[in-house]
Write an enzyme that holds these catalytic residues in place. Sequence first.
Site, mmCIF file in Angstrom:
data_model
loop_
_atom_site.group_PDB
_atom_site.id
_atom_site.type_symbol
_atom_site.label_atom_id
_atom_site.label_comp_id
_atom_site.label_asym_id
_atom_site.label_seq_id
_atom_site.Cartn_x
_atom_site.Cartn_y
_atom_site.Cartn_z
ATOM 1 N N ASP A 1 2.039 -6.274 2.453
ATOM 2 C CA ASP A 1 0.815 -5.618 2.922
ATOM 3 C C ASP A 1 1.157 -4.463 3.860
ATOM 4 O O ASP A 1 0.361 -4.105 4.724
ATOM 5 C CB ASP A 1 -0.135 -6.613 3.591
ATOM 6 C CG ASP A 1 -1.556 -6.053 3.713
ATOM 7 O OD1 ASP A 1 -1.878 -5.051 3.039
ATOM 8 O OD2 ASP A 1 -2.341 -6.611 4.492
ATOM 9 N N HIS B 1 0.851 -1.194 0.000
ATOM 10 C CA HIS B 1 0.000 0.000 0.000
ATOM 11 C C HIS B 1 0.883 1.239 0.000
ATOM 12 O O HIS B 1 1.599 1.483 0.964
ATOM 13 C CB HIS B 1 -0.915 0.022 1.230
ATOM 14 C CG HIS B 1 -1.902 -1.095 1.229
ATOM 15 N ND1 HIS B 1 -3.121 -1.010 0.599
ATOM 16 C CD2 HIS B 1 -1.827 -2.348 1.735
ATOM 17 C CE1 HIS B 1 -3.775 -2.153 0.729
ATOM 18 N NE2 HIS B 1 -3.014 -2.993 1.417
ATOM 19 N N LEU B 2 0.812 1.997 -1.091
ATOM 20 C CA LEU B 2 1.610 3.225 -1.168
ATOM 21 C C LEU B 2 0.769 4.471 -0.871
ATOM 22 O O LEU B 2 1.302 5.562 -0.748
ATOM 23 C CB LEU B 2 2.276 3.353 -2.544
ATOM 24 C CG LEU B 2 3.457 2.403 -2.791
ATOM 25 C CD1 LEU B 2 4.011 2.598 -4.203
ATOM 26 C CD2 LEU B 2 4.568 2.620 -1.773
ATOM 27 N N ARG B 3 -0.551 4.288 -0.777
ATOM 28 C CA ARG B 3 -1.452 5.420 -0.492
ATOM 29 C C ARG B 3 -1.286 6.545 -1.529
ATOM 30 O O ARG B 3 -0.867 6.285 -2.654
ATOM 31 C CB ARG B 3 -1.259 5.974 0.929
ATOM 32 C CG ARG B 3 -1.228 4.934 2.047
ATOM 33 C CD ARG B 3 -2.514 4.155 2.182
ATOM 34 N NE ARG B 3 -2.530 3.368 3.421
ATOM 35 C CZ ARG B 3 -3.296 2.318 3.622
ATOM 36 N NH1 ARG B 3 -4.097 1.866 2.673
ATOM 37 N NH2 ARG B 3 -3.282 1.662 4.765
ATOM 38 N N ASN C 1 -6.677 0.372 -3.642
ATOM 39 C CA ASN C 1 -7.800 0.822 -2.791
ATOM 40 C C ASN C 1 -7.603 2.249 -2.276
ATOM 41 O O ASN C 1 -7.579 2.514 -1.081
ATOM 42 C CB ASN C 1 -8.042 -0.142 -1.625
ATOM 43 C CG ASN C 1 -6.813 -0.369 -0.756
ATOM 44 O OD1 ASN C 1 -5.678 -0.255 -1.230
ATOM 45 N ND2 ASN C 1 -7.021 -0.690 0.503
ATOM 46 N N ALA D 1 -6.823 -0.505 10.615
ATOM 47 C CA ALA D 1 -6.102 -1.771 10.485
ATOM 48 C C ALA D 1 -4.916 -1.625 9.542
ATOM 49 O O ALA D 1 -5.048 -1.076 8.449
ATOM 50 C CB ALA D 1 -7.063 -2.843 9.958
ATOM 51 N N HIS E 1 -0.661 4.131 8.286
ATOM 52 C CA HIS E 1 -1.714 5.044 8.746
ATOM 53 C C HIS E 1 -1.031 6.077 9.647
ATOM 54 O O HIS E 1 -0.060 5.744 10.333
ATOM 55 C CB HIS E 1 -2.770 4.303 9.575
ATOM 56 C CG HIS E 1 -3.607 3.346 8.788
ATOM 57 N ND1 HIS E 1 -4.685 3.741 8.036
ATOM 58 C CD2 HIS E 1 -3.518 2.007 8.630
ATOM 59 C CE1 HIS E 1 -5.234 2.678 7.451
ATOM 60 N NE2 HIS E 1 -4.539 1.604 7.791
#
Lengths: 331, 331
Positions: free
Chosen positions: A239, A13-15, A39, A255, A243
């Site tokens: 994964d 996840h690189l956001r 996502n 999460a 956050h």
Amino acid sequence: MITINSPLDMHLHLRDDDMLKIVAPLSSQDFAGAVVMPNLVPPVTTIEDVKAYRDRIEKAIGNDDFEPFMTLFFKKEYDYNFLKEAKKSIKSIKLYPAGITTNSEGGVSQIDTDELKETLNAMSELQIPLCIHGESNGFVMDREKEFVPVYESLAKAFPNLKIIMEHITTKDSVDALKKYDNLYATITLHHLLITLDDVAGGLLQPHLFCKPIAKRPEDREALLNIALSGDKKVMFGSDSAPHPKSSKEAPGCAAGVFTAPVILPKLVELFDSHGKLDNLQAFISDNAREIYNLTPIKKDITLKKEQWEVPSDYDGVVPMFAGEKLEWRVI
Amino acid sequence: MITINSPLDMHLHLRDDDMLKIVAPLSSQDFAGAVVMPNLVPPVTTIEDVKAYRDRIEKAIGNDDFEPFMTLFFKKEYDYNFLKEAKKSIKSIKLYPAGITTNSEGGVSQIDTDELKETLNAMSELQIPLCIHGESNGFVMDREKEFVPVYESLAKAFPNLKIIMEHITTKDSVDALKKYDNLYATITLHHLLITLDDVAGGLLQPHLFCKPIAKRPEDREALLNIALSGDKKVMFGSDSAPHPKSSKEAPGCAAGVFTAPVILPKLVELFDSHGKLDNLQAFISDNAREIYNLTPIKKDITLKKEQWEVPSDYDGVVPMFAGEKLEWRVI
């Protein structure tokens, strides 16, 4: 000293925006490439979205020494022509059951092989792998186990489709994986290291809270065994899910475990402690090349045995092992 | 309107110092008495400790409309003469396996019926109930189940000793309870309402994190069934366990749910919603009187159906249902 050839992170996840700028360089310095999750808000569902997101990632990294393997957020509306065009820009498509994890509200609410037939047959024909976050909406400790029949029905209905069970956490998934030629899996660092005991067995540790939640000791054991063996059906996928500290250390904690800065040192330590260093290259790169049929950028990463202390945070994002000393260091 | 006669909370943490001053009035206004846990720092292990702690509690409450049922922290060194004298000041003795929950470091490291024989025979003869926090040091979801054989061996070895399985959370404990005449149990409000799904199934909720951790849906169902039935072997014990907000909303979050201010409204709502209001008096008071052989202060508490909003915190201690609206109110 140990050198790894072109390490790959097959689930990352690189956001976006500021967070992308903080975390992308931390993955790009240690890896040759990574499968980038779609996502975002809103999710990545068009070829234009994919290209624009890749541009933002490349800008955040600032060099071409790392390849982002782009993905689309699965929609059953994707047809053959769209997918044929998309294939030029993506490496796989990620299916989320609706509402199952961060920003998955627009996912699939019913996974019915018949209903998804057109899209999945087209992906099969075009050799686009299907990545799945495999959890039911049942009791938290049973969600992955309850999803196994869905994996099996998909594997049977689409025998030429490569299906990747993402971030598996249970012995049930390891067993299912072995039963079907077209099932593969990614395994994270944290699920190789922790169980629910580490999250909630002593004091509660929000920075180890993730989805799927860490499971039982016998589950971790099954994951460790297959990862350490170098089995060709499993590959590393962190994964790593950043956050902001403020959203982790509060009621309604999000999460995700942010592992990007510590992955290679901890994997070397883990494989070394089990006398399985020879299998690390397969787990961290070679298996992924075969499963995804890709040739990564040539990039050697060397680690030496030298203690260092993991920072307490990276611009407000707390990594796994924050403030602890690790034994191996990327040089 | 519903009136409860002398409601009793048979497992309560009142803490000490400033925290005692915050929480004691919240229990004393709704209850006629409560069994007060002895796990202070250091734990309550002498008759002088008991008397001094009771004095501090009475001072914090400021009236004699509530009776603190004092307890000792179990030590195998307690002999008959000590216990005979202690009995004048306490209602039961609480046994903690070492290190199993907040301030339990000085507990029992091996629960061996032979080694504890002298103390337990004396308690049996003096009719002092033994309260136990029944958890092994195994995997967090198995700890209570793994402790059941210990309960059974104690129940068999000391048939005249009343053994109270504190804050039971599993179907295994409910089943064990039914097998031995001298086993009894307390059940909390929160374990009647939540499962692990509420703690960690969506976003992580530190204010619902407690020990024993909330278990599976079928466990909650078993607890609900026996509590709602009014079964004489179970009684209400809140295990209301306040911690400052700052220690709940941080990594290394302390275990405990603070329910004191919402207990009676939520229990009335729960029993009412199952059509079992007639059994609430047994669960909240009458069963405890028989099990502990005590006559509480006469104190009628009346609730009416009138919405109110639970405060976000009580001087920095966040209650269960903070900010939510409840349907019943103590008047």
